[in-house]
Design an enzyme around this catalytic site. Structure first.
Site, mmCIF file in Angstrom:
data_model
loop_
_atom_site.group_PDB
_atom_site.id
_atom_site.type_symbol
_atom_site.label_atom_id
_atom_site.label_comp_id
_atom_site.label_asym_id
_atom_site.label_seq_id
_atom_site.Cartn_x
_atom_site.Cartn_y
_atom_site.Cartn_z
ATOM 1 N N CYS A 233 34.630 27.785 92.365
ATOM 2 C CA CYS A 233 35.495 27.949 93.531
ATOM 3 C C CYS A 233 34.642 28.011 94.812
ATOM 4 O O CYS A 233 34.044 27.024 95.192
ATOM 5 C CB CYS A 233 36.397 29.172 93.358
ATOM 6 S SG CYS A 233 37.850 29.164 94.447
ATOM 7 N N HIS B 58 38.838 28.529 87.778
ATOM 8 C CA HIS B 58 38.105 29.735 87.394
ATOM 9 C C HIS B 58 38.069 29.934 85.876
ATOM 10 O O HIS B 58 38.881 30.686 85.328
ATOM 11 C CB HIS B 58 38.769 30.964 88.021
ATOM 12 C CG HIS B 58 38.564 31.102 89.487
ATOM 13 N ND1 HIS B 58 37.517 31.809 90.037
ATOM 14 C CD2 HIS B 58 39.288 30.624 90.534
ATOM 15 C CE1 HIS B 58 37.599 31.769 91.354
ATOM 16 N NE2 HIS B 58 38.669 31.057 91.678
ATOM 17 N N GLU C 155 36.072 31.739 84.256
ATOM 18 C CA GLU C 155 35.746 33.143 83.977
ATOM 19 C C GLU C 155 36.988 34.032 83.966
ATOM 20 O O GLU C 155 36.932 35.180 83.516
ATOM 21 C CB GLU C 155 34.707 33.661 84.992
ATOM 22 C CG GLU C 155 35.242 34.090 86.339
ATOM 23 C CD GLU C 155 35.608 32.968 87.293
ATOM 24 O OE1 GLU C 155 35.821 33.252 88.481
ATOM 25 O OE2 GLU C 155 35.688 31.798 86.860
#
Length: 224
Positions: free
Chosen positions: A86, A200, A202
């Site tokens: 990002c 994302h 994660e």
């Protein structure tokens, strides 16, 4: 394996990244932006998401002048593995480690939702645990995620197999949330050691939170 995660003023995803890699068994360290060196035992460097320096001027435009970025560039030039997520992707493009730029979303609105991605190229350490054509469901959260590159740059990306991920629907058909050229969601450099994406992974580590597809995306780095 040691994962070092950069922290700028305004970064807000460093602890998400730390949690994700710890859950995969990696050792982690968060590195403040004023450091002028990368820890020597770093196997993977993460430029995490958020709003570095409040996204003033442009997303990532001020972060590229942080003391740590000279060390990041040297680390990458020496073959070290770097992942920008990002805002981290924006920082890497601003710093010249990845080609292209990230513009304001076509809708001019901040987007925060899960979105499907298609794996375009898995011949790299990042996506080697996935197959070409696989579809993953990964959160997006950005205002300036509209990837742009000129025609010659786009041709070069495809010629070098640098396009890694594209936005799609659950069936793999094109579905572009932000106006990115060719629906591109993630790329790498020619040497395949620097990676950037707007979504994302994660944040997709546990099914109870909507998806655990991020596990396979990040597991490839564990052999680093």
């Amino acid at each position: 394996m040691k994962v070092t995660i950069l922290q700028f003023p305004g970064t807000n995803c460093e602890y998400d990244a730390q949690h994700a890699f710890k859950s995969l068994g990696a050792e982690t360290e968060i590195l403040w932006h004023k450091s002028d060196t990368i820890p020597s035992d770093t196997d993977l460097l993460i430029v995490a998401g958020g709003f570095s320096y409040g996204d003033y001027l442009r997303s990532g435009a001020i972060a590229k002048f942080s003391p740590v970025m000279k060390a990041v560039i040297k680390y990458a030039d020496d073959g070290g593995k770097v992942l920008g997520i990002c805002n981290g992707f924006q920082v890497l493009t601003e710093s010249g480690l990845l080609p292209g730029a990230l513009k304001r979303n076509e809708s001019l609105h901040f987007l925060s939702k899960h979105h499907h991605l298609k794996v375009i190229n898995n011949e790299n350490i990042f996506l080697e645990k996935l197959d070409k054509g696989d579809i993953v469901n990964i959160p997006i959260a950005h205002h300036d995620g509209n990837y742009y590159i000129d025609d010659s740059g786009l041709k070069e990306l495809y010629a070098n197999n640098q396009v890694l991920l594209k936005y799609c629907d659950e069936n793999g058909n094109d579905k572009n949330p932000n106006g990115s050229i060719d629906s591109i969601a993630g790329i790498c450099n020619k040497e395949r050691n620097v990676f950037g994406l707007m979504p994302h992974p994660e944040r997709a580590m546990e099914a109870i939170l909507g998806s655990d597809d991020g596990i396979k995306m990040l597991q490839g780095f564990l052999r680093a």
